[in-house]
Design an enzyme around this catalytic site. Structure first.
Site, PDB file in Angstrom:
ATOM      1  N   CYS A 133       0.820  -1.215   0.000  1.00  0.00           N
ATOM      2  CA  CYS A 133       0.000   0.000   0.000  1.00  0.00           C
ATOM      3  C   CYS A 133       0.853   1.264   0.000  1.00  0.00           C
ATOM      4  O   CYS A 133       1.385   1.660   1.045  1.00  0.00           O
ATOM      5  CB  CYS A 133      -0.942  -0.006   1.209  1.00  0.00           C
ATOM      6  N   CYS A 136      -0.542   4.121   2.160  1.00  0.00           N
ATOM      7  CA  CYS A 136      -0.291   3.943   3.598  1.00  0.00           C
ATOM      8  C   CYS A 136       1.165   4.224   3.948  1.00  0.00           C
ATOM      9  O   CYS A 136       1.455   4.837   4.966  1.00  0.00           O
ATOM     10  CB  CYS A 136      -0.602   2.506   4.026  1.00  0.00           C
ATOM     11  N   ASP A 137       2.088   3.750   3.137  1.00  0.00           N
ATOM     12  CA  ASP A 137       3.490   3.691   3.566  1.00  0.00           C
ATOM     13  C   ASP A 137       4.451   4.561   2.773  1.00  0.00           C
ATOM     14  O   ASP A 137       5.622   4.677   3.146  1.00  0.00           O
ATOM     15  CB  ASP A 137       3.971   2.227   3.507  1.00  0.00           C
TER      16      ASP A 137
END
Ligand code: NAP
Length: 311
Positions: A133, A136-137
């Site tokens: 992701c 997300c990261d």
């Protein structure tokens, strides 16, 4: 007879549980195989509103679990094998442990699982330079080289997004052309920071002394040559599989990729009393907050459905 059975314990499932529990529906959650869903295997979550300092994925899921139980949610650590609506409108739910439940409504919140490459140590490296992701990261990998694996829209979108942070983004694809839509492919390939690595596959994750990603070993499928790419993070973007196998024979309509089809603006499936929420129905947004929001919607839809039955 249950009022509502919620299948799944990701953001969508727990949010449905919190809302239906607070509506006095005494929900039963059947936890499934990956308890806590995809966030249970991530590290820091910085984009879930309400946590200005960020929160660890497993902690966020544990908080949601506790919040659901605080209002009376019951949890069974079991796995649903079938869902079937009878002619009298009651829905039968069967589980791997051999239990059979009757319920007025079901909320399917079983999520989707990211596809992985099945290389050595893959599970243990998630959160240590391996993720599925970028949203997300990505922000954790500033001014360092990273690699995205895949050739579809997700891979192109993630690669383009990552150029905001990374010093360089290698886009490793197993063929010599992208599967992605032309606009996404053109955008990615026109970006100076993105370097495509064609006809290539990852063979190995290489880590430093601290166990964090240091590089990947790449095989060129045409020449048979092996090389190393120094990268701090690998973003695997080779697609997701919705967890809907147990719906075979249920009559619940799935799209061609296996996602539960929701009816327009509601979370209704095509079967009365069966609702869905989160990534099991969403291959576009796939965020913790969108799954949670959809879980809330499914709870409200189920509550209204039960009220209408009682009337
Ligand atoms: P996808 O279209 O199925 O593409 C998966 C990619 O990963 C393909 O290029 C495939 O290679 C590659 N791949 C699959 N298994 C692999 C393996 N084991 N090793 C190496 N490579 C592998 O998946 P997606 O990109 O996640 O897209 C899914 C759906 O969501 C699509 O309908 C897409 O249009 C949509 N989507 C839309 C947007 C948007 O509109 N903003 C963004 C993301 C996704 P091959 O090409 O060789 O098969």
């Amino acid at each position: 007879m249950e009022n509502v059975i919620i299948i799944g314990t990701g953001c969508a499932g727990w949010t449905s549980a919190i809302y239906t529990a607070r509506a006095n529906l005494n929900p039963l959650v059947i936890a499934g195989e990956e308890i806590g869903g995809q966030l249970a295997t991530t590290t820091e979550v910085e984009n879930f509103p309400g946590f200005p300092e960020g929160i660890m994925g497993p902690d966020l899921m544990m908080n949601m679990h506790k919040q659901a139980e605080k209002f009376g949610t019951r949890v069974e650590y079991d796995f649903v094998t079938s869902v079937q609506r009878r002619d009298d409108g009651i829905i039968d739910v069967k589980t791997a442990a051999g239990k059979e439940y009757e319920t007025k409504t079901v909320i399917i919140a079983t999520g989707a699982s990211a596809r992985w490459l099945h290389l050595d140590r893959e599970k243990e490296l998630v959160g240590h330079g391996l993720t599925s992701c970028a949203t997300c990261d990505g922000a954790f990998y500033r001014d360092v080289p990273v690699v995205v694996v895949g050739g579809g829209d997700s891979a192109c979108e993630e690669a383009s997004f990552l150029t905001r942070f990374a010093s360089k983004v290698y886009l490793v694809h197993r063929r010599d052309e992208l599967r992605a839509s032309k606009i996404m492919a053109d955008r990615a390939l026109a970006n100076d920071k993105i370097e495509p690595v064609w006809n290539s596959e990852l063979k190995e994750y290489l880590t430093d002394d601290a166990g964090e990603m240091r590089a990947v070993k790449i095989l060129n499928r045409e020449t048979g040559e092996e090389s190393e790419l120094e990268v701090k993070c690998v973003f695997v973007a080779i697609g997701h599989d919705p967890n809907t196998k147990f719906l075979e024979g249920s009559g619940v309509k799935l799209d061609e990729d296996g996602y539960v089809i929701q009816d327009g603006h509601s979370t209704d499936s095509n079967i009365p009393g069966i609702f869905s929420a989160g990534d099991v129905s969403d291959h576009v947004y796939r965020q913790a907050i969108t799954a949670a929001g959809n879980g809330c919607q499914a709870a409200l839809d189920a509550e209204r459905f039960i009220t209408a039955l009682e009337d």
